[in-house]
Enzyme design. Structure first.
Site, PDB file in Angstrom:
ATOM      1  N   CYS A 223     -20.152   3.585  -4.697  1.00  0.00           N
ATOM      2  CA  CYS A 223     -21.361   2.833  -5.028  1.00  0.00           C
ATOM      3  C   CYS A 223     -21.599   3.001  -6.513  1.00  0.00           C
ATOM      4  O   CYS A 223     -20.606   3.015  -7.454  1.00  0.00           O
ATOM      5  CB  CYS A 223     -22.518   2.715  -4.255  1.00  0.00           C
ATOM      6  SG  CYS A 223     -23.036   4.469  -3.947  1.00  0.00           S
TER       7      CYS A 223
ATOM      8  N   ARG B 146     -25.289   4.870  -1.371  1.00  0.00           N
ATOM      9  CA  ARG B 146     -25.078   3.504  -0.756  1.00  0.00           C
ATOM     10  C   ARG B 146     -23.563   3.625  -0.083  1.00  0.00           C
ATOM     11  O   ARG B 146     -23.334   3.024   0.984  1.00  0.00           O
ATOM     12  CB  ARG B 146     -25.268   2.308  -1.700  1.00  0.00           C
ATOM     13  CG  ARG B 146     -26.564   2.201  -2.026  1.00  0.00           C
ATOM     14  CD  ARG B 146     -26.745   1.140  -3.277  1.00  0.00           C
ATOM     15  NE  ARG B 146     -26.467   1.630  -4.358  1.00  0.00           N
ATOM     16  CZ  ARG B 146     -26.351   0.608  -5.560  1.00  0.00           C
ATOM     17  NH1 ARG B 146     -26.741  -0.623  -5.470  1.00  0.00           N
ATOM     18  NH2 ARG B 146     -26.101   1.268  -6.611  1.00  0.00           N
TER      19      ARG B 146
END
Length: 321
Positions: free
Chosen positions: A280, A285
Protein backbone atom coordinates in the site's frame (compact mmCIF):
# COMPACT_ATOMS: atom_id res chain seq x y z
CA UNK A 1 -3.51 -43.32 57.36
CA UNK A 2 -0.96 -40.71 56.26
CA UNK A 3 -0.40 -42.52 52.97
CA UNK A 4 -4.14 -42.69 52.44
CA UNK A 5 -4.49 -38.95 52.99
CA UNK A 6 -1.65 -38.29 50.56
CA UNK A 7 -3.26 -40.56 48.00
CA UNK A 8 -6.63 -38.83 48.40
CA UNK A 9 -5.01 -35.40 48.19
CA UNK A 10 -3.04 -36.46 45.13
CA UNK A 11 -6.18 -37.80 43.46
CA UNK A 12 -8.04 -34.58 44.24
CA UNK A 13 -5.24 -32.42 42.84
CA UNK A 14 -5.06 -34.60 39.74
CA UNK A 15 -8.79 -34.15 39.31
CA UNK A 16 -8.45 -30.40 39.56
CA UNK A 17 -5.63 -30.50 37.01
CA UNK A 18 -7.72 -32.57 34.61
CA UNK A 19 -10.69 -30.23 35.00
CA UNK A 20 -8.45 -27.19 34.45
CA UNK A 21 -6.79 -28.81 31.43
CA UNK A 22 -10.16 -29.77 29.99
CA UNK A 23 -11.46 -26.23 30.51
CA UNK A 24 -8.40 -24.84 28.73
CA UNK A 25 -8.91 -27.17 25.77
CA UNK A 26 -12.62 -26.33 25.54
CA UNK A 27 -11.80 -22.62 25.82
CA UNK A 28 -9.26 -22.87 23.04
CA UNK A 29 -11.65 -24.78 20.80
CA UNK A 30 -14.42 -22.21 21.15
CA UNK A 31 -12.44 -19.46 19.44
CA UNK A 32 -13.43 -18.80 15.85
CA UNK A 33 -16.68 -20.76 16.00
CA UNK A 34 -18.68 -17.95 14.41
CA UNK A 35 -16.00 -17.51 11.75
CA UNK A 36 -16.10 -21.25 11.13
CA UNK A 37 -19.85 -21.02 10.48
CA UNK A 38 -19.05 -18.41 7.84
CA UNK A 39 -16.64 -20.91 6.25
CA UNK A 40 -13.42 -18.95 6.55
CA UNK A 41 -10.64 -21.46 5.94
CA UNK A 42 -8.55 -20.05 8.81
CA UNK A 43 -11.46 -19.37 11.17
CA UNK A 44 -9.23 -19.28 14.28
CA UNK A 45 -7.81 -15.94 13.10
CA UNK A 46 -11.15 -14.12 13.46
CA UNK A 47 -13.08 -14.02 16.73
CA UNK A 48 -16.58 -12.78 17.49
CA UNK A 49 -17.67 -10.26 20.12
CA UNK A 50 -19.59 -12.94 22.01
CA UNK A 51 -16.49 -15.13 22.20
CA UNK A 52 -14.47 -12.29 23.69
CA UNK A 53 -17.27 -11.28 26.07
CA UNK A 54 -17.38 -14.81 27.43
CA UNK A 55 -13.67 -14.74 28.35
CA UNK A 56 -13.04 -11.23 29.66
CA UNK A 57 -11.83 -12.65 32.97
CA UNK A 58 -9.36 -15.07 31.42
CA UNK A 59 -5.83 -14.01 32.35
CA UNK A 60 -4.28 -15.78 29.37
CA UNK A 61 -6.03 -13.44 26.92
CA UNK A 62 -4.51 -10.08 26.06
CA UNK A 63 -6.91 -7.65 24.41
CA UNK A 64 -5.10 -4.88 22.51
CA UNK A 65 -6.84 -1.63 21.58
CA UNK A 66 -5.30 -0.12 18.43
CA UNK A 67 -7.61 2.79 17.72
CA UNK A 68 -5.70 5.34 15.65
CA UNK A 69 -6.76 8.97 15.92
CA UNK A 70 -3.38 10.61 16.22
CA UNK A 71 -2.73 11.94 19.71
CA UNK A 72 -6.40 11.32 20.52
CA UNK A 73 -6.08 7.55 20.20
CA UNK A 74 -5.02 7.04 23.79
CA UNK A 75 -7.52 9.63 25.00
CA UNK A 76 -10.34 7.70 23.37
CA UNK A 77 -9.03 4.51 24.95
CA UNK A 78 -8.90 6.22 28.37
CA UNK A 79 -12.54 7.28 28.06
CA UNK A 80 -13.72 3.76 27.43
CA UNK A 81 -12.43 0.46 26.06
CA UNK A 82 -13.28 -3.22 26.18
CA UNK A 83 -12.66 -4.30 29.80
CA UNK A 84 -9.12 -5.58 30.29
CA UNK A 85 -7.75 -4.14 27.06
CA UNK A 86 -4.37 -2.42 26.84
CA UNK A 87 -3.58 0.38 24.39
CA UNK A 88 -0.99 0.25 21.60
CA UNK A 89 -0.23 2.98 19.08
CA UNK A 90 0.27 1.36 15.66
CA UNK A 91 3.28 3.58 15.02
CA UNK A 92 5.10 1.58 17.68
CA UNK A 93 4.97 -1.46 15.39
CA UNK A 94 6.12 0.03 12.10
CA UNK A 95 9.40 1.48 10.84
CA UNK A 96 10.31 2.35 7.25
CA UNK A 97 14.04 1.77 7.75
CA UNK A 98 13.39 -1.72 9.11
CA UNK A 99 10.90 -2.36 6.28
CA UNK A 100 13.62 -1.76 3.71
CA UNK A 101 15.72 -4.42 5.46
CA UNK A 102 12.91 -6.99 5.40
CA UNK A 103 11.55 -6.42 8.91
CA UNK A 104 8.20 -4.86 9.96
CA UNK A 105 10.01 -3.22 12.89
CA UNK A 106 13.25 -3.54 14.83
CA UNK A 107 13.43 -6.99 16.42
CA UNK A 108 14.79 -5.81 19.78
CA UNK A 109 12.10 -3.15 19.98
CA UNK A 110 9.45 -5.76 19.16
CA UNK A 111 10.57 -7.91 22.07
CA UNK A 112 10.44 -4.90 24.37
CA UNK A 113 7.04 -3.60 23.21
CA UNK A 114 5.27 -6.96 23.31
CA UNK A 115 6.97 -8.00 26.53
CA UNK A 116 5.74 -4.83 28.24
CA UNK A 117 2.22 -5.61 27.05
CA UNK A 118 2.41 -8.91 28.92
CA UNK A 119 2.66 -11.07 25.82
CA UNK A 120 4.63 -14.30 25.65
CA UNK A 121 4.24 -17.49 23.64
CA UNK A 122 1.33 -18.65 25.83
CA UNK A 123 -0.70 -15.45 25.48
CA UNK A 124 -3.86 -15.39 23.41
CA UNK A 125 -3.75 -11.98 21.68
CA UNK A 126 -6.97 -10.44 20.36
CA UNK A 127 -6.56 -7.14 18.50
CA UNK A 128 -9.32 -4.64 17.86
CA UNK A 129 -9.90 -1.08 16.60
CA UNK A 130 -12.82 0.92 15.25
CA UNK A 131 -11.70 1.01 11.61
CA UNK A 132 -12.68 -2.37 10.24
CA UNK A 133 -9.60 -4.20 11.46
CA UNK A 134 -7.10 -1.93 9.70
CA UNK A 135 -4.77 -1.38 12.66
CA UNK A 136 -5.57 -4.77 14.20
CA UNK A 137 -4.37 -6.47 11.03
CA UNK A 138 -1.08 -4.60 11.38
CA UNK A 139 -0.56 -6.12 14.82
CA UNK A 140 -1.60 -9.53 13.48
CA UNK A 141 0.97 -9.33 10.71
CA UNK A 142 3.81 -8.15 12.96
CA UNK A 143 3.15 -10.81 15.59
CA UNK A 144 2.84 -13.54 12.96
CA UNK A 145 6.11 -12.40 11.38
CA UNK A 146 7.85 -12.69 14.75
CA UNK A 147 6.51 -16.20 15.28
CA UNK A 148 3.55 -15.64 17.61
CA UNK A 149 1.03 -18.33 16.68
CA UNK A 150 -1.88 -17.31 18.88
CA UNK A 151 -3.20 -13.99 17.58
CA UNK A 152 -6.59 -13.05 16.15
CA UNK A 153 -8.63 -10.02 15.09
CA UNK A 154 -11.96 -9.10 16.70
CA UNK A 155 -14.55 -9.10 13.92
CA UNK A 156 -16.22 -5.69 13.82
CA UNK A 157 -13.95 -4.41 16.58
CA UNK A 158 -15.23 -1.72 18.91
CA UNK A 159 -17.88 -0.69 16.38
CA UNK A 160 -19.77 -3.99 16.61
CA UNK A 161 -19.05 -4.26 20.35
CA UNK A 162 -20.74 -0.92 21.11
CA UNK A 163 -23.58 -1.52 18.65
CA UNK A 164 -24.44 -4.59 20.69
CA UNK A 165 -24.49 -2.55 23.89
CA UNK A 166 -21.59 -4.40 25.47
CA UNK A 167 -19.74 -2.86 28.44
CA UNK A 168 -16.81 -0.44 28.30
CA UNK A 169 -14.30 0.37 31.01
CA UNK A 170 -12.08 3.36 31.79
CA UNK A 171 -9.81 1.28 34.03
CA UNK A 172 -6.35 0.46 32.74
CA UNK A 173 -5.31 -3.07 33.68
CA UNK A 174 -2.13 -3.71 35.63
CA UNK A 175 0.30 -5.46 33.32
CA UNK A 176 2.89 -7.97 34.41
CA UNK A 177 5.73 -7.83 31.90
CA UNK A 178 6.65 -11.10 30.20
CA UNK A 179 9.49 -12.32 28.02
CA UNK A 180 8.58 -12.14 24.35
CA UNK A 181 11.00 -14.08 22.17
CA UNK A 182 10.96 -12.94 18.53
CA UNK A 183 11.37 -15.64 15.88
CA UNK A 184 11.40 -13.77 12.54
CA UNK A 185 10.03 -15.47 9.43
CA UNK A 186 11.59 -13.70 6.40
CA UNK A 187 9.20 -15.53 4.04
CA UNK A 188 6.38 -13.26 5.22
CA UNK A 189 8.02 -10.02 4.05
CA UNK A 190 9.13 -8.79 0.64
CA UNK A 191 11.72 -6.09 -0.01
CA UNK A 192 11.85 -3.84 -3.07
CA UNK A 193 14.66 -6.00 -4.45
CA UNK A 194 12.59 -9.17 -4.01
CA UNK A 195 9.62 -7.57 -5.76
CA UNK A 196 11.77 -6.28 -8.63
CA UNK A 197 13.29 -9.74 -9.13
CA UNK A 198 9.81 -11.30 -9.31
CA UNK A 199 7.97 -8.77 -11.49
CA UNK A 200 7.73 -11.24 -14.37
CA UNK A 201 7.18 -14.30 -12.22
CA UNK A 202 3.73 -15.71 -13.13
CA UNK A 203 3.63 -17.47 -9.76
CA UNK A 204 3.61 -14.13 -7.92
CA UNK A 205 0.61 -11.79 -7.66
CA UNK A 206 1.14 -8.23 -6.46
CA UNK A 207 -1.92 -6.88 -4.64
CA UNK A 208 -2.31 -3.11 -4.20
CA UNK A 209 -4.46 -2.40 -1.12
CA UNK A 210 -4.70 1.36 -1.74
CA UNK A 211 -7.64 3.39 -3.00
CA UNK A 212 -8.36 3.49 -6.77
CA UNK A 213 -7.08 7.07 -7.03
CA UNK A 214 -3.72 6.01 -5.59
CA UNK A 215 -3.62 2.86 -7.70
CA UNK A 216 -4.17 4.96 -10.84
CA UNK A 217 -1.29 7.25 -9.85
CA UNK A 218 -3.40 10.38 -9.45
CA UNK A 219 -2.45 10.75 -5.80
CA UNK A 220 0.10 9.23 -3.39
CA UNK A 221 -1.81 9.81 -0.16
CA UNK A 222 -5.42 8.72 0.46
CA UNK A 223 -6.43 11.96 2.18
CA UNK A 224 -4.14 14.64 0.78
CA UNK A 225 -3.74 16.26 -2.64
CA UNK A 226 -0.05 16.86 -2.04
CA UNK A 227 2.21 14.28 -0.43
CA UNK A 228 5.71 15.64 0.28
CA UNK A 229 6.89 12.25 1.53
CA UNK A 230 6.60 10.50 -1.85
CA UNK A 231 8.07 11.77 -5.14
CA UNK A 232 6.27 9.57 -7.67
CA UNK A 233 2.70 8.36 -8.12
CA UNK A 234 1.60 5.12 -9.72
CA UNK A 235 1.64 1.42 -9.04
CA UNK A 236 4.08 -1.46 -9.27
CA UNK A 237 3.94 -2.96 -12.79
CA UNK A 238 1.45 -5.82 -13.01
CA UNK A 239 -0.14 -5.15 -9.61
CA UNK A 240 -3.87 -5.81 -9.21
CA UNK A 241 -6.18 -3.67 -7.08
CA UNK A 242 -7.98 -4.97 -3.98
CA UNK A 243 -8.90 -1.84 -2.04
CA UNK A 244 -8.87 -2.86 1.63
CA UNK A 245 -12.14 -1.02 2.32
CA UNK A 246 -13.95 -3.30 -0.14
CA UNK A 247 -13.30 -6.28 2.14
CA UNK A 248 -15.44 -5.06 5.06
CA UNK A 249 -19.11 -4.31 5.65
CA UNK A 250 -19.55 -0.55 6.25
CA UNK A 251 -22.44 -0.93 8.70
CA UNK A 252 -20.66 -2.78 11.49
CA UNK A 253 -17.06 -2.96 10.20
CA UNK A 254 -17.13 -6.75 10.04
CA UNK A 255 -15.37 -8.71 7.31
CA UNK A 256 -17.38 -9.72 4.29
CA UNK A 257 -18.26 -13.39 3.91
CA UNK A 258 -15.65 -15.92 2.89
CA UNK A 259 -17.49 -16.44 -0.40
CA UNK A 260 -17.50 -12.71 -1.20
CA UNK A 261 -13.85 -12.28 -0.31
CA UNK A 262 -12.74 -15.35 -2.25
CA UNK A 263 -14.57 -14.14 -5.37
CA UNK A 264 -12.98 -10.71 -4.96
CA UNK A 265 -9.47 -12.17 -4.78
CA UNK A 266 -9.99 -14.64 -7.62
CA UNK A 267 -11.51 -11.99 -9.88
CA UNK A 268 -8.37 -9.90 -9.38
CA UNK A 269 -6.17 -12.88 -10.19
CA UNK A 270 -5.01 -13.42 -6.62
CA UNK A 271 -5.54 -17.18 -6.60
CA UNK A 272 -4.29 -19.70 -4.06
CA UNK A 273 -1.81 -21.28 -6.45
CA UNK A 274 0.17 -18.01 -6.58
CA UNK A 275 2.30 -16.25 -3.98
CA UNK A 276 0.41 -13.15 -2.86
CA UNK A 277 2.43 -10.00 -2.14
CA UNK A 278 0.47 -7.10 -0.70
CA UNK A 279 1.51 -3.45 -0.56
CA UNK A 280 0.00 0.00 0.00
CA UNK A 281 1.54 3.32 1.04
CA UNK A 282 3.28 2.33 4.28
CA UNK A 283 2.43 -1.35 4.81
CA UNK A 284 -0.65 -0.95 7.05
CA UNK A 285 -3.44 -1.37 4.49
CA UNK A 286 -1.24 -4.05 2.95
CA UNK A 287 -1.34 -5.87 6.29
CA UNK A 288 -5.14 -5.79 6.09
CA UNK A 289 -5.18 -7.52 2.69
CA UNK A 290 -2.49 -9.85 4.05
CA UNK A 291 -4.81 -10.76 6.91
CA UNK A 292 -7.75 -11.35 4.58
CA UNK A 293 -5.63 -13.69 2.46
CA UNK A 294 -4.55 -15.60 5.57
CA UNK A 295 -8.17 -15.75 6.78
CA UNK A 296 -9.15 -17.30 3.45
CA UNK A 297 -6.48 -19.96 3.86
CA UNK A 298 -3.78 -18.65 1.54
CA UNK A 299 -0.48 -20.24 2.56
CA UNK A 300 1.97 -18.15 0.53
CA UNK A 301 1.50 -14.49 1.50
CA UNK A 302 4.02 -11.68 1.91
CA UNK A 303 3.75 -8.02 2.82
CA UNK A 304 5.97 -5.64 0.86
CA UNK A 305 6.17 -3.56 4.00
CA UNK A 306 8.24 -0.78 2.50
CA UNK A 307 5.34 -0.27 0.07
CA UNK A 308 4.93 2.90 -1.98
CA UNK A 309 6.78 5.17 0.41
CA UNK A 310 9.81 3.02 -0.50
CA UNK A 311 9.10 2.16 -4.15
CA UNK A 312 7.77 5.61 -5.08
CA UNK A 313 10.93 7.32 -3.85
CA UNK A 314 13.35 5.17 -5.83
CA UNK A 315 13.59 6.46 -9.42
CA UNK A 316 15.42 3.35 -10.62
CA UNK A 317 12.33 1.19 -9.93
CA UNK A 318 9.66 0.87 -12.66
CA UNK A 319 6.04 1.95 -12.26
CA UNK A 320 2.73 2.08 -14.13
CA UNK A 321 0.06 4.77 -14.19
Amino acid sequence: MTRMRVAIAGAWLSGVFVVALTATVVWAQCWGQEAKKSRYANARLLVDTQEVAAHLEDASMRLVDLRNKGAEGYQEYAKGHIPGAVYLNWQEIDDVTSNQKGLPMDQTKAETVFGKLGIDENTRVVAYDDSGGLWSARLFFVLEFFGHKNVAVLNGGLTKWTQEGRPLSANEPKITAKKFVARPNPKLVATAEWVKDNLKNPGVCLVDARSPIEYEGKRTHPGKTEDPEIKRGGRIPGAVSINWTDTINPEDKTFKSAEELQKMFEKAGATKDREIVTYCRTGVRAAHDYFVARLLGYEKVRNYDGSWIDWGNRPELPLEQ
